[in-house]
Design a protein around this motif. Structure first.
Motif, PDB file in Angstrom:
ATOM      1  N   PRO A  43      35.148  33.351  33.304  1.00  0.00           N
ATOM      2  CA  PRO A  43      35.027  34.404  32.290  1.00  0.00           C
ATOM      3  C   PRO A  43      34.788  35.777  32.928  1.00  0.00           C
ATOM      4  CG  PRO A  43      33.053  33.078  32.335  1.00  0.00           C
ATOM      5  CD  PRO A  43      34.042  32.402  33.241  1.00  0.00           C
ATOM      6  N   SER A  44      34.479  35.783  34.209  1.00  0.00           N
ATOM      7  CA  SER A  44      34.260  37.036  34.930  1.00  0.00           C
ATOM      8  C   SER A  44      35.500  37.504  35.684  1.00  0.00           C
ATOM      9  CB  SER A  44      33.096  36.888  35.907  1.00  0.00           C
ATOM     10  OG  SER A  44      31.902  36.633  35.196  1.00  0.00           O
ATOM     11  N   SER A  45      36.652  36.894  35.403  1.00  0.00           N
ATOM     12  CA  SER A  45      37.896  37.333  36.039  1.00  0.00           C
ATOM     13  C   SER A  45      38.098  38.816  35.796  1.00  0.00           C
ATOM     14  CB  SER A  45      39.087  36.555  35.482  1.00  0.00           C
ATOM     15  OG  SER A  45      39.000  35.192  35.826  1.00  0.00           O
ATOM     16  N   ALA A  46      38.768  39.470  36.755  1.00  0.00           N
ATOM     17  CA  ALA A  46      38.980  40.913  36.678  1.00  0.00           C
ATOM     18  C   ALA A  46      40.416  41.247  37.044  1.00  0.00           C
ATOM     19  CB  ALA A  46      38.026  41.628  37.634  1.00  0.00           C
ATOM     20  N   ASP A  47      40.855  42.428  36.624  1.00  0.00           N
ATOM     21  CA  ASP A  47      42.180  42.880  37.022  1.00  0.00           C
ATOM     22  C   ASP A  47      42.141  43.378  38.460  1.00  0.00           C
ATOM     23  OD1 ASP A  47      41.246  45.550  36.973  1.00  0.00           O
ATOM     24  OD2 ASP A  47      42.263  46.040  35.100  1.00  0.00           O
ATOM     25  N   VAL A  48      43.295  43.744  39.009  1.00  0.00           N
ATOM     26  CA  VAL A  48      43.346  44.144  40.417  1.00  0.00           C
ATOM     27  C   VAL A  48      42.565  45.414  40.691  1.00  0.00           C
ATOM     28  CG1 VAL A  48      45.491  42.946  40.931  1.00  0.00           C
ATOM     29  CG2 VAL A  48      45.563  45.313  40.128  1.00  0.00           C
ATOM     30  N   ASP A  49      42.229  46.156  39.661  1.00  0.00           N
ATOM     31  CA  ASP A  49      41.416  47.353  39.825  1.00  0.00           C
ATOM     32  C   ASP A  49      39.924  47.042  39.775  1.00  0.00           C
ATOM     33  OD1 ASP A  49      43.638  49.072  40.056  1.00  0.00           O
ATOM     34  OD2 ASP A  49      43.843  49.122  37.870  1.00  0.00           O
TER      35      ASP A  49
END
Length: 144
Positions: A43-49
């Motif tokens: 749930p803590s996945s993030a985009d490349v930024d």
């Protein structure tokens, strides 16, 4: 590039799953978010930024996705690359339902983000009176 165009992930699954997950969070596709969480994505996945899914969903006003991410134990303390929390983004954009979800999850209403501004000050700065009201009812202090 729009948020969600190229995503990274910090949990199980491949890059395509991570792209789909963070995009689904941003656009409010709750069923896809639940499915990908069940497949093991964090749930803590993030985009490349470096912008966490919770922040993307909060800023976009996706209260159902925010609730799903919080139920999956996404951290309300994670920040964007610019240092803003999900609560700060929802405050700036007047996302009242998202604010309620984050406050119910005990997001830190006094946490200073970028420029040292707290969510209440951001809501006022961006002329979001409903957000100001919601934050004050959630124990934000005008004197902090």
């Amino acid at each position: 590039m729009l948020a969600g165009d190229a995503m990274a992930n910090d949990g199980p699954g491949d890059f395509d799953d991570a792209v789909a997950f963070v995009r689904a969070c941003h656009v409010g596709h709750e069923a896809a978010v639940r499915l990908l969480l069940a497949e093991g994505l964090s749930p803590s996945s993030a985009d490349v930024d470096g912008n966490p899914a919770l922040c993307l969903a909060s800023g976009a006003g996706q209260s159902g996705v925010v609730r799903t991410l919080l139920d999956a134990r996404a951290s309300t303390e994670d920040t964007t690359a610019e240092g803003q929390t999900a609560l700060a983004l929802a405050s700036m954009r007047g996302r009242r339902e998202v604010l309620r979800e984050l406050l119910a999850a005990r997001a830190d209403v006094e946490a200073a983000g970028a420029e040292g501004l707290r969510p209440l000050m951001l809501a006022a700065r961006y002329n979001q009176p409903h957000a100001v009201s919601t934050l004050l009812s959630g124990s934000a202090s005008v004197n902090a």
